[in-house]
Design an enzyme around this catalytic site. Structure first.
Site, mmCIF file in Angstrom:
data_model
loop_
_atom_site.group_PDB
_atom_site.id
_atom_site.type_symbol
_atom_site.label_atom_id
_atom_site.label_comp_id
_atom_site.label_asym_id
_atom_site.label_seq_id
_atom_site.Cartn_x
_atom_site.Cartn_y
_atom_site.Cartn_z
ATOM 1 N N HIS A 36 9.099 2.184 46.126
ATOM 2 C CA HIS A 36 8.945 3.552 46.783
ATOM 3 C C HIS A 36 7.780 3.485 47.757
ATOM 4 O O HIS A 36 7.183 2.454 47.784
ATOM 5 C CB HIS A 36 8.593 4.510 45.618
ATOM 6 C CG HIS A 36 9.754 4.613 44.641
ATOM 7 N ND1 HIS A 36 10.550 5.789 44.560
ATOM 8 C CD2 HIS A 36 9.873 3.931 43.549
ATOM 9 C CE1 HIS A 36 10.928 5.792 43.505
ATOM 10 N NE2 HIS A 36 10.942 4.844 42.769
ATOM 11 N N GLU A 118 5.484 2.152 43.423
ATOM 12 C CA GLU A 118 5.157 3.104 44.484
ATOM 13 C C GLU A 118 3.947 2.131 45.300
ATOM 14 O O GLU A 118 3.121 1.752 44.917
ATOM 15 C CB GLU A 118 4.650 4.222 44.033
ATOM 16 C CG GLU A 118 5.600 5.093 43.137
ATOM 17 C CD GLU A 118 6.314 6.075 43.833
ATOM 18 O OE1 GLU A 118 6.235 6.066 45.296
ATOM 19 O OE2 GLU A 118 7.082 6.838 43.429
ATOM 20 N N HIS A 154 14.215 3.350 47.193
ATOM 21 C CA HIS A 154 14.619 4.691 46.727
ATOM 22 C C HIS A 154 15.657 5.122 47.747
ATOM 23 O O HIS A 154 16.636 5.833 47.084
ATOM 24 C CB HIS A 154 13.396 5.579 46.596
ATOM 25 C CG HIS A 154 13.429 6.506 45.770
ATOM 26 N ND1 HIS A 154 12.405 7.554 45.611
ATOM 27 C CD2 HIS A 154 14.534 7.147 44.920
ATOM 28 C CE1 HIS A 154 12.704 8.566 44.768
ATOM 29 N NE2 HIS A 154 14.051 8.357 44.442
ATOM 30 N N ASP A 164 12.452 6.703 51.292
ATOM 31 C CA ASP A 164 11.318 5.414 51.218
ATOM 32 C C ASP A 164 11.874 4.326 50.324
ATOM 33 O O ASP A 164 12.956 4.568 49.962
ATOM 34 C CB ASP A 164 10.165 6.168 50.051
ATOM 35 C CG ASP A 164 10.521 6.629 48.698
ATOM 36 O OD1 ASP A 164 11.708 7.426 48.702
ATOM 37 O OD2 ASP A 164 10.069 6.317 47.724
HETATM 38 ZN ZN LIG Z 1 10.522 7.399 45.913
#
Ligand SMILES: [Zn+2]
Length: 205
Positions: A36, A118, A154, A164
């Site tokens: 992400h 992330e 994602h 993302d």
């Molecule tokens: Zn995401």
């Protein structure tokens, strides 16, 4: 393998309350890595707000855009800062809340069987070399403990809903670094080579 507690030594630990138990058996069911991007406020890097969001400590008044985050309970297993520093919020043995409504290879609720990473960033700014290096090292470290078979963005497991890590994430460069890192760990070369890494183009499911 089974005695691993899911916390990686390469990451700085910062516990989130936003997790629960995976429905499937860990580690055997943990097969997907989801990439992400996030930044808070959007496009601004270096602040405390992402970690604060993932740990339930965010100050909703710190920025007008944060009003939209009220009541949101989300987390990730890992967050990679622009300088490549890695923070871990949830044990990879547990289920973090990053993917939302999602599907991979006909199976929905990807959080059940995925590990979420992330990258501090946005869809509109290239990622840093240090972040690719950290992501590759993290992937290899995770593969040591989990039977990961696939890496997806994602945007690939929630097409139409999520964008993302976005068009500026260089999947080929990531894969190249991954293969290089694997060479440092001969026992994992085969496993890493067998990892299916999605290309940037969103896939039809
Ligand atoms: Zn995401």
């Amino acid at each position: 393998m089974s005695s691993f507690d899911g916390w990686l030594a390469l990451a700085e630990r910062y516990d989130s309350p936003y997790f629960d138990t995976r429905p499937g058996p860990a580690p055997d069911d943990i097969t997907l890595l989801v990439v992400h991007n996030i930044s808070l406020p959007a496009g601004q890097f270096g602040g405390p707000h992402v970690s604060d969001l993932f740990t339930g400590r965010i100050d909703y008044n710190a920025d007008p855009s944060f009003a939209d985050l009220r009541g949101l309970k989300v987390s990730s297993h890992f967050f990679i800062r622009r300088d490549g520093r890695v923070i871990q919020y949830v044990s990879a043995n547990d289920r973090a809340w990053h993917a939302g409504v999602s599907q991979f290879c006909g199976r929905d609720k990807c959080n059940d069987f995925a590990i979420g990473v992330e990258l501090e960033g946005s869809d509109f700014v290239p990622f840093e070399a240090a972040q690719y290096g950290a992501l590759a090292a993290l992937t290899v470290a995770l593969r040591r403990h989990y039977p990961l078979t696939d890496v997806q963005g994602h945007e690939h497991i929630a097409p139409g809903r999520k964008t993302d890590p976005g068009p500026l994430f260089d999947w080929d460069y990531y894969q190249k670094l991954l293969n290089q890192k694997a060479l440092e760990e001969p026992a994992l070369v085969g496993a890493i080579a067998g990892l299916r890494v999605v290309k940037g183009v969103p896939q039809s499911q």
